[in-house]
Motif scaffolding. Sequence first.
Motif, PDB file in Angstrom:
ATOM      1  N   UNK A 159     -11.395 -18.469 -31.660  1.00 33.76           N
ATOM      2  CA  UNK A 159     -11.091 -18.697 -30.594  1.00 33.76           C
ATOM      3  C   UNK A 159     -12.675 -18.868 -29.261  1.00 33.76           C
ATOM      4  N   UNK A 160     -13.477 -18.839 -30.299  1.00 31.74           N
ATOM      5  CA  UNK A 160     -14.659 -19.095 -29.900  1.00 31.74           C
ATOM      6  C   UNK A 160     -15.409 -20.434 -29.940  1.00 31.74           C
ATOM      7  N   UNK A 161     -16.301 -21.071 -29.264  1.00 33.31           N
ATOM      8  CA  UNK A 161     -17.299 -22.082 -29.476  1.00 33.31           C
ATOM      9  C   UNK A 161     -17.660 -21.882 -30.392  1.00 33.31           C
ATOM     10  N   UNK A 162     -17.558 -21.200 -31.955  1.00 29.74           N
ATOM     11  CA  UNK A 162     -18.517 -21.312 -33.247  1.00 29.74           C
ATOM     12  C   UNK A 162     -17.743 -21.964 -34.501  1.00 29.74           C
ATOM     13  N   UNK A 163     -18.500 -22.310 -34.610  1.00 29.38           N
ATOM     14  CA  UNK A 163     -17.621 -22.704 -36.362  1.00 29.38           C
ATOM     15  C   UNK A 163     -17.383 -21.956 -37.046  1.00 29.38           C
ATOM     16  N   UNK A 164     -17.783 -20.869 -36.833  1.00 33.47           N
ATOM     17  CA  UNK A 164     -17.334 -19.237 -38.517  1.00 33.47           C
ATOM     18  C   UNK A 164     -16.904 -18.530 -37.100  1.00 33.47           C
ATOM     19  N   UNK A 165     -16.464 -17.435 -37.951  1.00 35.86           N
ATOM     20  CA  UNK A 165     -15.903 -16.449 -37.356  1.00 35.86           C
ATOM     21  C   UNK A 165     -15.770 -14.954 -38.706  1.00 35.86           C
ATOM     22  N   UNK A 166     -15.732 -13.774 -38.016  1.00 28.73           N
ATOM     23  CA  UNK A 166     -15.518 -12.982 -39.024  1.00 28.73           C
ATOM     24  C   UNK A 166     -13.926 -12.833 -39.260  1.00 28.73           C
ATOM     25  N   UNK A 167     -13.555 -12.329 -40.869  1.00 28.82           N
ATOM     26  CA  UNK A 167     -12.169 -11.853 -39.942  1.00 28.82           C
ATOM     27  C   UNK A 167     -12.076 -11.018 -41.671  1.00 28.82           C
ATOM     28  N   UNK A 168     -11.286 -10.093 -40.358  1.00 30.95           N
ATOM     29  CA  UNK A 168     -10.606  -8.542 -41.417  1.00 30.95           C
ATOM     30  C   UNK A 168      -9.959  -8.461 -42.133  1.00 30.95           C
ATOM     31  N   UNK A 169      -9.284  -8.425 -43.352  1.00 31.47           N
ATOM     32  CA  UNK A 169      -8.740  -8.418 -44.068  1.00 31.47           C
ATOM     33  C   UNK A 169      -7.855  -6.980 -44.353  1.00 31.47           C
ATOM     34  N   UNK A 170      -6.889  -6.045 -44.779  1.00 31.59           N
ATOM     35  CA  UNK A 170      -6.607  -5.329 -44.514  1.00 31.59           C
ATOM     36  C   UNK A 170      -6.362  -5.046 -45.939  1.00 31.59           C
ATOM     37  N   UNK A 171      -5.650  -4.107 -46.348  1.00 27.22           N
ATOM     38  CA  UNK A 171      -5.415  -3.371 -47.683  1.00 27.22           C
ATOM     39  C   UNK A 171      -4.611  -4.322 -48.618  1.00 27.22           C
ATOM     40  N   UNK A 172      -4.427  -5.249 -49.402  1.00 30.48           N
ATOM     41  CA  UNK A 172      -3.827  -6.381 -50.113  1.00 30.48           C
ATOM     42  C   UNK A 172      -4.018  -7.008 -51.172  1.00 30.48           C
ATOM     43  N   UNK A 173      -3.802  -7.827 -51.225  1.00 33.34           N
ATOM     44  CA  UNK A 173      -4.674  -9.219 -52.413  1.00 33.34           C
ATOM     45  C   UNK A 173      -4.189 -10.207 -51.989  1.00 33.34           C
ATOM     46  N   UNK A 174      -5.410 -10.878 -51.226  1.00 34.52           N
ATOM     47  CA  UNK A 174      -5.002 -12.135 -50.792  1.00 34.52           C
ATOM     48  C   UNK A 174      -5.020 -13.279 -50.740  1.00 34.52           C
ATOM     49  N   UNK A 175      -4.159 -14.377 -50.811  1.00 32.91           N
ATOM     50  CA  UNK A 175      -4.785 -15.313 -50.891  1.00 32.91           C
ATOM     51  C   UNK A 175      -5.610 -16.733 -49.818  1.00 32.91           C
ATOM     52  N   UNK A 176      -6.485 -16.669 -49.793  1.00 32.07           N
ATOM     53  CA  UNK A 176      -6.617 -18.331 -48.783  1.00 32.07           C
ATOM     54  C   UNK A 176      -6.285 -19.321 -48.716  1.00 32.07           C
ATOM     55  N   UNK A 177      -5.173 -19.378 -47.946  1.00 27.08           N
ATOM     56  CA  UNK A 177      -4.811 -21.046 -48.250  1.00 27.08           C
ATOM     57  C   UNK A 177      -5.769 -21.984 -47.788  1.00 27.08           C
ATOM     58  N   UNK A 178      -6.648 -21.969 -47.678  1.00 24.93           N
ATOM     59  CA  UNK A 178      -7.917 -23.664 -47.121  1.00 24.93           C
ATOM     60  C   UNK A 178      -8.352 -23.471 -48.679  1.00 24.93           C
ATOM     61  N   UNK A 179      -9.074 -22.534 -48.738  1.00 23.98           N
ATOM     62  CA  UNK A 179      -9.435 -22.545 -50.339  1.00 23.98           C
ATOM     63  C   UNK A 179      -9.068 -22.231 -51.967  1.00 23.98           C
TER      64      UNK A 179
END
Length: 97
Positions: A32-52
């Motif tokens: 939601x900012x002008x930059x091209x990166x951000x920090x993302x918090x993932x809660x407890x779990x096993x997550x698959x990054x849809x992008x990578x």
Amino acid sequence: MPLLRRTVRRSSAALILAAPLLGPAVLAAPNLDEGTTRDIFLPTGTWRDVTTGKVVHGPVTLKGYVAPLGVTPAFVNLKAKGATKAYQALARTGAEQ
């Protein structure tokens, strides 16, 4: 059941990270900012990054995740009900690109 189920929030002294959980399986983390990166918090779990396609074990904060405006990073909780269908649907829509 509402589409927007709950919001994950984690705060520290200088940072509040928020990402909506869309049902039990999908976490979306728009920039939601002008930059091209951000920090993302993932809660407890096993997550698959849809992008990578990489699997990430939470809880974890992904610092400096590449997320230009117009691209919404998405993660699927692999242990949640409906995870396989959610991942397949996101992949079909081109969300992984």
